[in-house]
Design a protein around this motif. Structure first.
Motif, PDB file in Angstrom:
ATOM      1  N   GLY A  55      20.159  55.785  45.896  1.00  0.00           N
ATOM      2  CA  GLY A  55      18.538  55.119  45.653  1.00  0.00           C
ATOM      3  C   GLY A  55      19.113  55.618  44.473  1.00  0.00           C
ATOM      4  O   GLY A  55      18.493  54.975  43.615  1.00  0.00           O
ATOM      5  N   GLU A  78      15.404  52.190  49.409  1.00  0.00           N
ATOM      6  CA  GLU A  78      14.277  51.815  48.607  1.00  0.00           C
ATOM      7  C   GLU A  78      13.585  52.907  48.882  1.00  0.00           C
ATOM      8  O   GLU A  78      12.644  52.967  47.635  1.00  0.00           O
ATOM      9  CB  GLU A  78      14.025  50.348  48.786  1.00  0.00           C
ATOM     10  CG  GLU A  78      14.645  49.174  48.433  1.00  0.00           C
ATOM     11  CD  GLU A  78      15.048  48.777  47.062  1.00  0.00           C
ATOM     12  OE1 GLU A  78      14.463  50.011  46.199  1.00  0.00           O
ATOM     13  OE2 GLU A  78      15.611  47.924  46.612  1.00  0.00           O
ATOM     14  N   GLU A  79      13.175  53.286  50.524  1.00  0.00           N
ATOM     15  CA  GLU A  79      12.065  53.902  50.295  1.00  0.00           C
ATOM     16  C   GLU A  79      13.091  54.713  51.347  1.00  0.00           C
ATOM     17  O   GLU A  79      13.852  54.396  51.941  1.00  0.00           O
ATOM     18  CB  GLU A  79      11.068  53.380  51.072  1.00  0.00           C
ATOM     19  CG  GLU A  79      10.301  52.390  51.005  1.00  0.00           C
ATOM     20  CD  GLU A  79       9.177  51.817  51.566  1.00  0.00           C
ATOM     21  OE1 GLU A  79       8.288  52.171  50.861  1.00  0.00           O
ATOM     22  OE2 GLU A  79       8.976  50.946  52.337  1.00  0.00           O
TER      23      GLU A  79
END
Length: 454
Positions: A55, A78-79
Protein backbone atom coordinates in the motif's frame (compact mmCIF):
# COMPACT_ATOMS: atom_id res chain seq x y z
CA UNK A 1 8.06 -32.92 -10.06
CA UNK A 2 8.73 -30.50 -7.23
CA UNK A 3 5.71 -29.23 -5.35
CA UNK A 4 4.99 -25.58 -6.13
CA UNK A 5 4.37 -22.90 -3.54
CA UNK A 6 3.14 -19.31 -3.78
CA UNK A 7 3.79 -17.03 -0.80
CA UNK A 8 1.55 -13.98 -0.54
CA UNK A 9 3.23 -11.39 1.68
CA UNK A 10 0.81 -8.79 3.05
CA UNK A 11 2.64 -5.47 3.30
CA UNK A 12 -0.10 -2.87 2.84
CA UNK A 13 -0.61 -1.75 6.44
CA UNK A 14 -0.45 2.00 7.02
CA UNK A 15 1.81 1.63 10.05
CA UNK A 16 0.64 4.93 11.52
CA UNK A 17 1.85 3.94 14.98
CA UNK A 18 5.42 3.89 13.71
CA UNK A 19 5.22 7.69 13.34
CA UNK A 20 7.36 7.42 10.22
CA UNK A 21 7.49 8.77 6.68
CA UNK A 22 8.51 5.26 5.56
CA UNK A 23 6.28 2.25 5.17
CA UNK A 24 6.34 0.18 8.34
CA UNK A 25 7.63 -2.94 6.59
CA UNK A 26 10.74 -1.09 5.39
CA UNK A 27 11.95 -0.54 8.94
CA UNK A 28 14.91 -2.78 9.63
CA UNK A 29 15.73 -5.63 11.96
CA UNK A 30 19.44 -6.48 12.03
CA UNK A 31 19.99 -4.11 9.12
CA UNK A 32 17.41 -5.74 6.83
CA UNK A 33 13.91 -4.49 6.05
CA UNK A 34 11.24 -6.54 7.80
CA UNK A 35 9.58 -7.48 4.52
CA UNK A 36 12.88 -8.91 3.27
CA UNK A 37 13.16 -11.12 6.37
CA UNK A 38 9.72 -12.56 5.62
CA UNK A 39 10.48 -13.10 1.93
CA UNK A 40 13.74 -14.85 2.86
CA UNK A 41 11.87 -17.18 5.23
CA UNK A 42 9.33 -18.00 2.52
CA UNK A 43 12.09 -18.77 0.03
CA UNK A 44 13.87 -21.07 2.50
CA UNK A 45 10.56 -22.86 3.07
CA UNK A 46 10.46 -23.69 -0.65
CA UNK A 47 8.37 -20.91 -2.16
CA UNK A 48 9.12 -20.71 -5.85
CA UNK A 49 6.88 -17.65 -6.26
CA UNK A 50 6.52 -14.54 -4.14
CA UNK A 51 3.62 -12.09 -4.40
CA UNK A 52 3.78 -8.87 -2.40
CA UNK A 53 0.62 -6.89 -1.64
CA UNK A 54 1.63 -3.34 -0.72
CA UNK A 55 0.00 0.00 0.00
CA UNK A 56 1.99 2.94 1.32
CA UNK A 57 5.33 3.45 -0.46
CA UNK A 58 4.43 0.58 -2.77
CA UNK A 59 7.30 1.19 -5.19
CA UNK A 60 9.83 1.36 -2.38
CA UNK A 61 8.45 -1.84 -0.85
CA UNK A 62 8.67 -3.89 -4.04
CA UNK A 63 12.09 -2.40 -4.83
CA UNK A 64 13.32 -3.66 -1.45
CA UNK A 65 11.90 -7.14 -2.08
CA UNK A 66 13.41 -7.34 -5.56
CA UNK A 67 16.89 -6.86 -4.15
CA UNK A 68 16.52 -10.53 -3.20
CA UNK A 69 13.78 -11.76 -5.54
CA UNK A 70 13.75 -10.00 -8.90
CA UNK A 71 10.86 -12.24 -9.97
CA UNK A 72 8.58 -11.13 -7.12
CA UNK A 73 5.07 -10.28 -8.28
CA UNK A 74 3.59 -7.01 -7.07
CA UNK A 75 0.02 -6.04 -6.28
CA UNK A 76 -1.25 -2.80 -4.77
CA UNK A 77 -4.20 -2.83 -2.38
CA UNK A 78 -5.68 0.57 -3.15
CA UNK A 79 -8.38 0.29 -0.47
CA UNK A 80 -8.02 -1.79 2.66
CA UNK A 81 -11.01 -3.88 3.70
CA UNK A 82 -9.44 -6.62 5.77
CA UNK A 83 -6.98 -9.49 5.46
CA UNK A 84 -9.00 -11.60 3.02
CA UNK A 85 -9.44 -8.53 0.82
CA UNK A 86 -5.65 -8.07 0.90
CA UNK A 87 -5.03 -11.69 -0.12
CA UNK A 88 -7.47 -11.37 -3.02
CA UNK A 89 -5.56 -8.32 -4.25
CA UNK A 90 -3.16 -11.02 -5.48
CA UNK A 91 -5.94 -12.93 -7.25
CA UNK A 92 -4.03 -12.95 -10.54
CA UNK A 93 -1.12 -14.74 -8.87
CA UNK A 94 -3.46 -17.31 -7.30
CA UNK A 95 -5.25 -17.94 -10.60
CA UNK A 96 -2.00 -19.00 -12.26
CA UNK A 97 -2.22 -22.12 -10.11
CA UNK A 98 0.02 -23.65 -7.46
CA UNK A 99 0.05 -26.53 -5.00
CA UNK A 100 0.47 -24.58 -1.76
CA UNK A 101 -0.24 -21.01 -0.73
CA UNK A 102 1.36 -19.36 2.29
CA UNK A 103 -0.19 -16.13 3.58
CA UNK A 104 2.43 -14.14 5.49
CA UNK A 105 2.62 -10.77 7.16
CA UNK A 106 5.52 -8.45 6.35
CA UNK A 107 5.62 -7.08 9.90
CA UNK A 108 6.43 -10.46 11.52
CA UNK A 109 10.11 -10.68 10.55
CA UNK A 110 11.06 -13.53 12.90
CA UNK A 111 8.88 -16.20 11.28
CA UNK A 112 11.03 -19.29 10.79
CA UNK A 113 11.30 -21.26 7.56
CA UNK A 114 11.01 -24.48 9.56
CA UNK A 115 7.56 -23.44 10.80
CA UNK A 116 6.41 -22.56 7.29
CA UNK A 117 7.76 -25.89 6.05
CA UNK A 118 5.68 -27.69 8.71
CA UNK A 119 2.58 -25.84 7.52
CA UNK A 120 3.31 -26.97 3.97
CA UNK A 121 3.88 -30.52 5.21
CA UNK A 122 0.39 -30.44 6.70
CA UNK A 123 -1.02 -29.56 3.27
CA UNK A 124 0.96 -32.38 1.69
CA UNK A 125 -0.59 -34.73 4.27
CA UNK A 126 -4.07 -33.78 3.08
CA UNK A 127 -5.01 -30.69 5.07
CA UNK A 128 -6.82 -27.99 3.06
CA UNK A 129 -6.08 -25.13 5.45
CA UNK A 130 -3.33 -25.08 8.06
CA UNK A 131 -3.44 -22.23 10.58
CA UNK A 132 -0.33 -21.30 12.55
CA UNK A 133 -1.01 -20.67 16.22
CA UNK A 134 1.04 -19.76 19.27
CA UNK A 135 0.73 -19.59 23.05
CA UNK A 136 1.33 -16.04 24.35
CA UNK A 137 1.99 -15.31 28.01
CA UNK A 138 -1.27 -13.36 28.04
CA UNK A 139 -3.82 -14.58 25.46
CA UNK A 140 -6.23 -11.71 26.13
CA UNK A 141 -7.13 -9.92 22.90
CA UNK A 142 -6.13 -12.77 20.59
CA UNK A 143 -8.43 -15.02 18.61
CA UNK A 144 -8.56 -18.51 20.15
CA UNK A 145 -8.07 -21.67 18.12
CA UNK A 146 -10.86 -24.11 18.93
CA UNK A 147 -9.82 -27.72 18.28
CA UNK A 148 -11.33 -31.18 18.61
CA UNK A 149 -9.60 -34.47 17.88
CA UNK A 150 -6.79 -32.71 16.02
CA UNK A 151 -9.14 -30.73 13.79
CA UNK A 152 -9.47 -26.93 13.95
CA UNK A 153 -13.15 -26.12 14.33
CA UNK A 154 -13.07 -22.32 14.38
CA UNK A 155 -11.15 -19.18 15.28
CA UNK A 156 -13.07 -17.37 17.98
CA UNK A 157 -12.33 -13.69 18.42
CA UNK A 158 -11.63 -12.66 22.01
CA UNK A 159 -14.69 -10.40 22.22
CA UNK A 160 -16.95 -13.22 21.10
CA UNK A 161 -15.40 -15.99 23.22
CA UNK A 162 -17.18 -17.65 26.12
CA UNK A 163 -15.44 -17.90 29.48
CA UNK A 164 -14.46 -21.48 28.70
CA UNK A 165 -13.05 -20.44 25.32
CA UNK A 166 -11.15 -17.55 26.89
CA UNK A 167 -9.36 -20.09 29.06
CA UNK A 168 -7.78 -21.54 25.90
CA UNK A 169 -4.22 -20.27 25.46
CA UNK A 170 -3.72 -21.50 21.87
CA UNK A 171 -4.12 -18.34 19.78
CA UNK A 172 -4.23 -17.37 16.12
CA UNK A 173 -0.99 -15.92 14.72
CA UNK A 174 -2.60 -14.91 11.42
CA UNK A 175 -0.20 -16.89 9.22
CA UNK A 176 -1.99 -19.51 7.16
CA UNK A 177 -1.33 -22.17 4.54
CA UNK A 178 -4.04 -23.05 2.01
CA UNK A 179 -4.45 -25.63 -0.69
CA UNK A 180 -3.72 -23.89 -3.98
CA UNK A 181 -6.46 -25.91 -5.65
CA UNK A 182 -9.18 -24.81 -3.22
CA UNK A 183 -8.03 -21.40 -2.01
CA UNK A 184 -9.97 -19.17 -4.42
CA UNK A 185 -13.23 -21.02 -3.89
CA UNK A 186 -12.87 -20.51 -0.15
CA UNK A 187 -11.69 -16.90 -0.33
CA UNK A 188 -14.51 -15.87 -2.64
CA UNK A 189 -17.08 -16.99 -0.07
CA UNK A 190 -15.76 -14.72 2.66
CA UNK A 191 -18.20 -11.91 3.33
CA UNK A 192 -18.07 -8.66 5.26
CA UNK A 193 -21.17 -8.98 7.44
CA UNK A 194 -19.48 -7.69 10.57
CA UNK A 195 -19.18 -4.49 12.59
CA UNK A 196 -16.28 -3.17 10.54
CA UNK A 197 -17.57 -4.28 7.16
CA UNK A 198 -14.27 -6.03 6.44
CA UNK A 199 -13.34 -9.37 4.87
CA UNK A 200 -11.51 -11.47 7.45
CA UNK A 201 -9.17 -14.27 6.41
CA UNK A 202 -10.04 -16.12 9.62
CA UNK A 203 -13.54 -16.76 8.23
CA UNK A 204 -11.89 -19.19 5.80
CA UNK A 205 -11.74 -21.75 8.59
CA UNK A 206 -15.51 -22.00 9.11
CA UNK A 207 -16.18 -21.90 5.37
CA UNK A 208 -13.77 -24.79 4.81
CA UNK A 209 -15.36 -26.75 7.66
CA UNK A 210 -18.80 -26.15 6.16
CA UNK A 211 -17.52 -27.55 2.86
CA UNK A 212 -16.27 -30.67 4.63
CA UNK A 213 -12.62 -29.79 4.12
CA UNK A 214 -9.79 -30.58 6.52
CA UNK A 215 -8.53 -27.74 8.72
CA UNK A 216 -5.70 -28.12 11.21
CA UNK A 217 -3.46 -25.92 13.32
CA UNK A 218 0.24 -26.16 14.11
CA UNK A 219 2.10 -24.35 16.85
CA UNK A 220 4.87 -21.79 16.42
CA UNK A 221 6.97 -20.30 19.18
CA UNK A 222 5.55 -16.99 20.35
CA UNK A 223 8.63 -14.96 19.43
CA UNK A 224 8.51 -15.88 15.74
CA UNK A 225 5.00 -14.54 15.16
CA UNK A 226 5.50 -11.31 17.13
CA UNK A 227 4.21 -8.41 15.05
CA UNK A 228 5.64 -4.89 14.90
CA UNK A 229 3.30 -1.92 15.17
CA UNK A 230 5.47 0.72 16.84
CA UNK A 231 9.10 1.53 17.60
CA UNK A 232 8.99 -0.19 20.99
CA UNK A 233 7.86 -3.45 19.39
CA UNK A 234 10.51 -3.02 16.69
CA UNK A 235 13.16 -2.74 19.41
CA UNK A 236 11.77 -5.84 21.15
CA UNK A 237 11.91 -7.87 17.93
CA UNK A 238 15.46 -6.62 17.29
CA UNK A 239 16.47 -7.74 20.79
CA UNK A 240 15.01 -11.20 20.17
CA UNK A 241 16.76 -11.52 16.81
CA UNK A 242 20.10 -10.49 18.35
CA UNK A 243 19.70 -12.93 21.24
CA UNK A 244 19.02 -15.80 18.86
CA UNK A 245 21.97 -14.84 16.65
CA UNK A 246 24.36 -14.64 19.60
CA UNK A 247 23.26 -18.04 20.77
CA UNK A 248 23.82 -19.52 17.31
CA UNK A 249 27.28 -17.95 17.18
CA UNK A 250 28.32 -19.51 20.47
CA UNK A 251 26.64 -22.91 20.18
CA UNK A 252 26.69 -23.70 16.45
CA UNK A 253 29.65 -21.71 15.14
CA UNK A 254 32.21 -22.00 17.95
CA UNK A 255 32.51 -18.26 18.60
CA UNK A 256 33.47 -16.81 21.98
CA UNK A 257 31.46 -13.77 23.06
CA UNK A 258 32.91 -12.29 26.24
CA UNK A 259 29.76 -10.27 26.98
CA UNK A 260 27.10 -11.56 24.58
CA UNK A 261 24.42 -8.98 25.34
CA UNK A 262 26.72 -6.12 24.33
CA UNK A 263 27.47 -7.44 20.81
CA UNK A 264 25.28 -6.42 17.86
CA UNK A 265 25.21 -8.48 14.66
CA UNK A 266 23.86 -7.79 11.18
CA UNK A 267 21.55 -10.16 9.31
CA UNK A 268 24.46 -11.30 7.12
CA UNK A 269 27.40 -11.44 9.55
CA UNK A 270 29.60 -14.48 8.84
CA UNK A 271 31.81 -15.79 11.67
CA UNK A 272 34.52 -18.42 11.56
CA UNK A 273 35.38 -20.95 14.23
CA UNK A 274 37.35 -19.76 17.28
CA UNK A 275 36.62 -16.09 16.65
CA UNK A 276 36.73 -14.09 19.88
CA UNK A 277 34.55 -10.99 20.22
CA UNK A 278 35.03 -8.69 23.18
CA UNK A 279 32.29 -6.43 24.65
CA UNK A 280 30.54 -3.60 22.84
CA UNK A 281 31.29 -4.58 19.25
CA UNK A 282 28.89 -3.61 16.44
CA UNK A 283 28.74 -5.47 13.12
CA UNK A 284 27.00 -3.66 10.28
CA UNK A 285 26.08 -5.34 6.98
CA UNK A 286 28.59 -7.17 4.83
CA UNK A 287 31.12 -8.44 7.39
CA UNK A 288 33.01 -11.73 7.22
CA UNK A 289 35.35 -12.76 10.06
CA UNK A 290 37.80 -15.60 9.55
CA UNK A 291 38.82 -18.33 11.96
CA UNK A 292 40.75 -17.33 15.06
CA UNK A 293 40.36 -13.59 14.56
CA UNK A 294 39.98 -11.39 17.63
CA UNK A 295 37.69 -8.36 17.62
CA UNK A 296 38.55 -6.24 20.61
CA UNK A 297 36.13 -4.07 22.56
CA UNK A 298 34.25 -1.04 21.18
CA UNK A 299 34.97 -1.74 17.52
CA UNK A 300 32.49 -0.86 14.75
CA UNK A 301 32.73 -2.89 11.53
CA UNK A 302 30.80 -2.52 8.26
CA UNK A 303 31.43 -4.04 4.84
CA UNK A 304 34.76 -5.62 5.76
CA UNK A 305 36.47 -8.94 5.09
CA UNK A 306 38.59 -10.04 8.04
CA UNK A 307 40.85 -13.00 7.38
CA UNK A 308 41.91 -15.66 9.90
CA UNK A 309 44.14 -14.72 12.84
CA UNK A 310 43.56 -10.98 12.42
CA UNK A 311 43.40 -8.61 15.40
CA UNK A 312 41.04 -5.63 15.33
CA UNK A 313 40.72 -2.87 17.93
CA UNK A 314 39.97 -1.93 20.58
CA UNK A 315 38.13 1.17 19.39
CA UNK A 316 38.66 0.43 15.70
CA UNK A 317 36.35 1.48 12.89
CA UNK A 318 36.43 -0.62 9.73
CA UNK A 319 34.33 0.80 6.91
CA UNK A 320 33.16 -0.50 3.54
CA UNK A 321 35.79 -2.09 1.33
CA UNK A 322 38.23 -2.97 4.08
CA UNK A 323 40.12 -6.24 3.56
CA UNK A 324 42.46 -7.48 6.28
CA UNK A 325 44.64 -10.37 5.19
CA UNK A 326 45.78 -13.15 7.46
CA UNK A 327 47.71 -12.09 10.55
CA UNK A 328 47.31 -8.37 10.00
CA UNK A 329 46.40 -5.96 12.76
CA UNK A 330 44.33 -2.80 13.07
CA UNK A 331 44.77 -1.32 16.52
CA UNK A 332 43.12 1.23 18.76
CA UNK A 333 41.49 4.36 17.39
CA UNK A 334 42.22 3.48 13.76
CA UNK A 335 39.84 3.87 10.82
CA UNK A 336 39.99 2.18 7.44
CA UNK A 337 37.89 2.50 4.30
CA UNK A 338 38.33 0.84 0.91
CA UNK A 339 41.71 -0.35 2.13
CA UNK A 340 43.60 -3.64 2.04
CA UNK A 341 46.22 -4.67 4.60
CA UNK A 342 48.52 -7.47 3.49
CA UNK A 343 49.54 -10.45 5.58
CA UNK A 344 51.04 -9.49 8.96
CA UNK A 345 50.81 -5.77 8.16
CA UNK A 346 50.28 -3.55 11.20
CA UNK A 347 48.25 -0.40 11.67
CA UNK A 348 48.50 0.01 15.40
CA UNK A 349 47.49 3.43 16.65
CA UNK A 350 45.48 6.54 15.83
CA UNK A 351 45.60 6.31 12.04
CA UNK A 352 43.29 6.75 9.06
CA UNK A 353 43.88 4.61 5.97
CA UNK A 354 41.47 5.15 3.10
CA UNK A 355 41.62 4.14 -0.58
CA UNK A 356 44.89 2.37 0.07
CA UNK A 357 46.81 -0.86 -0.23
CA UNK A 358 49.35 -1.80 2.42
CA UNK A 359 51.80 -4.57 1.60
CA UNK A 360 52.65 -7.63 3.66
CA UNK A 361 54.58 -7.06 6.92
CA UNK A 362 54.55 -3.28 6.51
CA UNK A 363 54.33 -1.26 9.73
CA UNK A 364 52.31 1.95 9.72
CA UNK A 365 53.22 4.26 12.60
CA UNK A 366 50.86 6.09 14.92
CA UNK A 367 49.04 9.12 13.55
CA UNK A 368 49.55 8.22 9.89
CA UNK A 369 46.88 9.34 7.43
CA UNK A 370 46.29 8.84 3.74
CA UNK A 371 45.09 12.15 2.29
CA UNK A 372 42.81 10.51 -0.24
CA UNK A 373 40.23 13.24 -1.02
CA UNK A 374 40.94 16.45 -2.90
CA UNK A 375 37.48 17.93 -2.42
CA UNK A 376 36.11 16.35 -5.59
CA UNK A 377 37.74 12.96 -6.21
CA UNK A 378 39.25 10.10 -4.22
CA UNK A 379 42.82 9.03 -4.92
CA UNK A 380 44.73 5.88 -4.02
CA UNK A 381 47.82 5.23 -1.91
CA UNK A 382 49.87 2.08 -2.51
CA UNK A 383 52.52 0.95 -0.03
CA UNK A 384 54.65 -2.07 -0.80
CA UNK A 385 55.73 -4.99 1.36
CA UNK A 386 58.16 -4.70 4.29
CA UNK A 387 57.97 -0.91 4.35
CA UNK A 388 58.08 1.27 7.46
CA UNK A 389 55.95 4.39 7.72
CA UNK A 390 57.04 6.65 10.58
CA UNK A 391 54.57 8.14 13.02
CA UNK A 392 52.63 11.28 12.12
CA UNK A 393 53.09 10.80 8.38
CA UNK A 394 50.70 12.29 5.81
CA UNK A 395 50.61 10.42 2.48
CA UNK A 396 49.10 12.76 -0.11
CA UNK A 397 47.44 10.57 -2.74
CA UNK A 398 47.91 9.55 -5.43
CA UNK A 399 51.25 8.32 -4.17
CA UNK A 400 53.18 5.07 -3.81
CA UNK A 401 55.84 3.80 -1.43
CA UNK A 402 57.96 0.93 -2.68
CA UNK A 403 58.87 -2.38 -1.07
CA UNK A 404 61.23 -2.01 1.86
CA UNK A 405 61.11 1.80 1.83
CA UNK A 406 61.34 3.85 5.01
CA UNK A 407 59.44 7.09 5.58
CA UNK A 408 60.74 9.33 8.34
CA UNK A 409 58.52 10.42 11.20
CA UNK A 410 56.50 13.58 10.64
CA UNK A 411 56.83 13.54 6.87
CA UNK A 412 54.35 14.85 4.30
CA UNK A 413 54.85 12.58 1.28
CA UNK A 414 53.71 14.07 -2.02
CA UNK A 415 55.96 12.14 -4.41
CA UNK A 416 56.49 8.42 -4.99
CA UNK A 417 59.11 6.75 -2.79
CA UNK A 418 61.23 4.15 -4.61
CA UNK A 419 61.73 0.67 -3.19
CA UNK A 420 64.38 0.61 -0.48
CA UNK A 421 64.62 4.41 -0.25
CA UNK A 422 64.47 6.64 2.82
CA UNK A 423 62.04 9.55 2.44
CA UNK A 424 62.18 12.57 4.76
CA UNK A 425 59.84 15.44 4.06
CA UNK A 426 59.93 17.96 6.91
CA UNK A 427 61.64 21.25 7.83
CA UNK A 428 65.05 21.05 9.52
CA UNK A 429 64.89 21.73 13.27
CA UNK A 430 66.17 25.13 14.45
CA UNK A 431 66.91 25.97 18.12
CA UNK A 432 66.83 29.59 19.40
CA UNK A 433 68.83 29.82 22.64
CA UNK A 434 66.93 31.55 25.47
CA UNK A 435 63.86 32.21 23.33
CA UNK A 436 61.71 29.72 25.25
CA UNK A 437 62.36 31.46 28.56
CA UNK A 438 61.50 34.85 27.06
CA UNK A 439 58.21 33.56 25.66
CA UNK A 440 57.27 32.00 29.00
CA UNK A 441 57.97 35.24 30.90
CA UNK A 442 55.96 37.26 28.38
CA UNK A 443 53.01 34.93 28.73
CA UNK A 444 53.09 35.02 32.54
CA UNK A 445 53.15 38.81 32.52
CA UNK A 446 50.18 38.96 30.19
CA UNK A 447 48.26 36.58 32.44
CA UNK A 448 49.04 38.66 35.53
CA UNK A 449 47.92 41.88 33.80
CA UNK A 450 44.66 40.24 32.82
CA UNK A 451 44.06 39.19 36.43
CA UNK A 452 44.60 42.80 37.69
CA UNK A 453 42.06 44.17 35.21
CA UNK A 454 39.52 41.58 36.30
Amino acid sequence: MARRCLSIVLAAGEGTRMKSARAKVLHEVAGLAMVRHVVAAAAKAGSDRIAVVSGKDSEAVIAAVRKDRQDAEHFVQEERFGTAHAVLAARAAIEVGTDDILVLFADTPLIRPETLARARASLIAGTDICVIGFRPENPSGYGRLLERDGELLAIREDKDASEAEKAIDFCNAGVMALSGEKALAILDQIGNDNAKGEYYLTDAVEIARREGLKVRAIEAEAFEVAGVNNRAELAAVEATWQSLRRRRAMIEEGVTLIDPASVTFSHDTVLGRDVVIEPNVVFGPGVTVGEGAVIHAFSHIVGAKISPEVSVGPFARLREGTVLEEGSKVGNFCETKNARLGEDAKLNHLSYIGDAEIGARTNVGAGTITCNYDGALKHRTVIGADAFIGSDTALVAPVSVGDGAYVGTGSVITEDVPAGALAIARERQVNKDGRGTAIAERNRAAKAQKAIKA
